[in-house]
Design an enzyme around this catalytic site. Structure first.
Site, mmCIF file in Angstrom:
data_model
loop_
_atom_site.group_PDB
_atom_site.id
_atom_site.type_symbol
_atom_site.label_atom_id
_atom_site.label_comp_id
_atom_site.label_asym_id
_atom_site.label_seq_id
_atom_site.Cartn_x
_atom_site.Cartn_y
_atom_site.Cartn_z
ATOM 1 N N LYS A 117 37.793 37.451 -0.924
ATOM 2 C CA LYS A 117 36.949 38.388 -0.169
ATOM 3 C C LYS A 117 35.883 39.052 -1.046
ATOM 4 C CE LYS A 117 40.360 41.043 1.225
ATOM 5 N NZ LYS A 117 41.497 40.302 0.667
ATOM 6 N N ASN A 140 35.971 47.219 1.409
ATOM 7 C CA ASN A 140 37.110 47.088 0.499
ATOM 8 C C ASN A 140 36.694 46.671 -0.910
ATOM 9 O OD1 ASN A 140 40.088 47.231 0.470
ATOM 10 N ND2 ASN A 140 39.990 45.045 -0.008
ATOM 11 N N HIS A 187 50.921 40.880 1.724
ATOM 12 C CA HIS A 187 51.155 42.199 2.335
ATOM 13 C C HIS A 187 52.261 42.148 3.396
ATOM 14 C CE1 HIS A 187 47.772 43.856 0.220
ATOM 15 N NE2 HIS A 187 46.933 42.995 0.766
#
Length: 452
Positions: A117, A140, A187
């Protein structure tokens, strides 16, 4: 969104929460910023958030009538008491991403995925800047979206790195271009299952219309399968298949194909960022820029000039013929696998930290023929060491801390080797962030190089 006079509780006093608090105050809201951590964890916070009431070390009670809105930071699970109590009381709960989105006037390109990302977001931003666009790169990636959103208008571009945590609290978010790079288990400690994690990622395109675009990885089965659920126009990218429409490789060239014809963007070999995963990142970036009207030659110039981002396969020094690589952003096994596969030289690997609910078996299965020695540290040290032993690796060393890990790596490396920090774990057991971990690694290596 009229915020004047509202009583707003911001949960999470990190970078995102502080930025949201400042913005809310500027709009006339009465803001309380809270965090479960005590004041000693937030030196100078009052100066950063003037006009904000602070409640640190414990959360205030949330009850009907006390708050008009709750804004939750991405690092805070939505299961914490203030959030669950607010929802039970019918108080709206949104994240900083959603708050910024409601004030955004520029078209948004949003990028998510388990890995890649940050590199892809930075690369897309570089392409738009190269095309002459006034561009905000945020999210982010380390810059809160809310901190710059009002400075960009319809003729500009906002490029956002978006996490699954942020998407959980962004009910109306609708990017002009939504890109999902890949989805692998990560996660799971927060999302509880791979299926829930996939749904969190898929939220990036849930509000899109046929006028929008969704960029998906054709080579990743989980990601490609989401195409049937997209309301926007799906644009695939692939490094393994020639596509009738999308971005792909053909005889070593990055190509684009679509209703406007087929065009060469640049040679894949001219990219300066190593590894097959970074080739995929470049393909995704090209797709996002292409659907927004950037010319192929401009895309190619930006791709070939891009040198990467800090903490992602960042070369930080050469000491006695050994290259030291900072991949502190490799915070899960899949990211660390991609880092291992980027090098042909023998590797002395530094790994370990806080596990996010992942298995290390597949990670360790890539060690034979690649990893000369393994240095483990942190909470997951023994789990990674055991997975490595099962693959027959004998040279496994336990480090007390990162400085010790670099010393052990130096002592076990030979000229021509790579010492690779790619932890496959989060940093939170020993550091505040992967950036802090990577910065310390860089500092240790540079000091070691200076000492000879």
């Amino acid at each position: 969104m009229d915020l004047a006079g509202l009583n707003v509780l911001v949960v999470g006093a990190g970078k995102s929460g502080r930025a949201a608090s400042r913005f809310l105050v500027s709009k006339g809201a009465r803001v309380t910023l809270t965090d479960a951590k005590g004041a000693d964890a937030f030196a100078g916070i009052q100066e950063e958030a003037p006009g904000v009431e602070l409640v640190l070390g414990a959360y205030p009670q949330v009850e009907p009538g006390r708050w008009d809105l709750v804004v939750v930071s991405p690092g805070v699970p939505v299961t914490v008491e203030p959030v669950t109590a607010a929802r039970a009381a019918g108080i709206p709960v949104i994240g900083e991403l959603e708050l910024a989105w409601r004030f955004c006037r520029a078209p948004v390109v949003a990028i998510t995925g388990t890995n890649g990302k940050t590199t892809t977001t930075a690369l897309v931003g570089e392409v738009f800047r190269h095309a002459g666009k006034n561009t905000l790169v945020a999210g982010n990636i380390g810059v809160p979206f809310i901190s710059g959103v009002e400075r960009y208008g319809p003729g500009d571009v906002v490029v956002l790195e978006v996490s699954s945590f942020q998407l959980e609290t962004a009910p109306t978010f609708r990017p002009r271009v939504a890109a999902i790079l890949n989805i692998t288990p990560d996660h799971i400690d927060r999302h509880r299952s791979l299926e829930a994690y996939i749904e969190a990622k898929a939220a990036i395109f849930k509000n899109q219309t046929p006028d929008d675009y969704t960029v998906l990885n054709y080579d990743d089965p989980i990601t490609a399968a989401l195409a049937s659920r997209c309301s926007g126009q799906v644009i695939f990218f692939s490094r393994r298949h020639r596509l009738e429409q999308g971005i792909y490789l053909q005889e070593g060239q990055i190509m684009t194909a679509g209703s406007r014809g087929s065009y060469r963007i640049c040679p894949a070999g001219s990219l300066r960022i190593p590894g097959g995963h970074n080739l995929e990142n470049a393909l995704a970036a090209a797709a996002a820029a292409w659907v927004m009207g950037v010319r192929p030659d401009v895309i190619g110039e930006a791709l070939t000039g891009f040198r990467g981002v800090p903490h992602r396969l960042e070369e930080v020094g050469m000491v006695n013929g050994v290259r030291y690589i900072n991949d502190s952003k490799g915070t899960n096994p899949d990211a660390a696998i991609k880092a291992l596969e980027a090098f042909r030289e023998p590797i002395v690997l530094i790994a370990g930290g806080r596990n996010k609910g992942n298995s290390f078996q597949e990670f360790a299965a890539r060690f034979p023929g690649r990893v000369r020695a393994l240095v483990v540290l942190g909470e997951s040290a023994e789990d990674i060491a055991q997975a490595a032993r099962e693959q027959g690796l004998e040279r496994i060393l336990r480090a007390a801390d990162l400085k010790d890990a670099v010393r052990l790596s130096r002592d076990n490396a030979e000229p021509g080797d790579v010492v690779l920090l790619s932890p496959a774990c989060a940093s939170w057991d020993m550091f505040k962030s992967y950036e802090e971990r990577g910065d310390l690694f860089r500092e240790i290596v540079k000091r070691m190089a200076a000492e000879g």
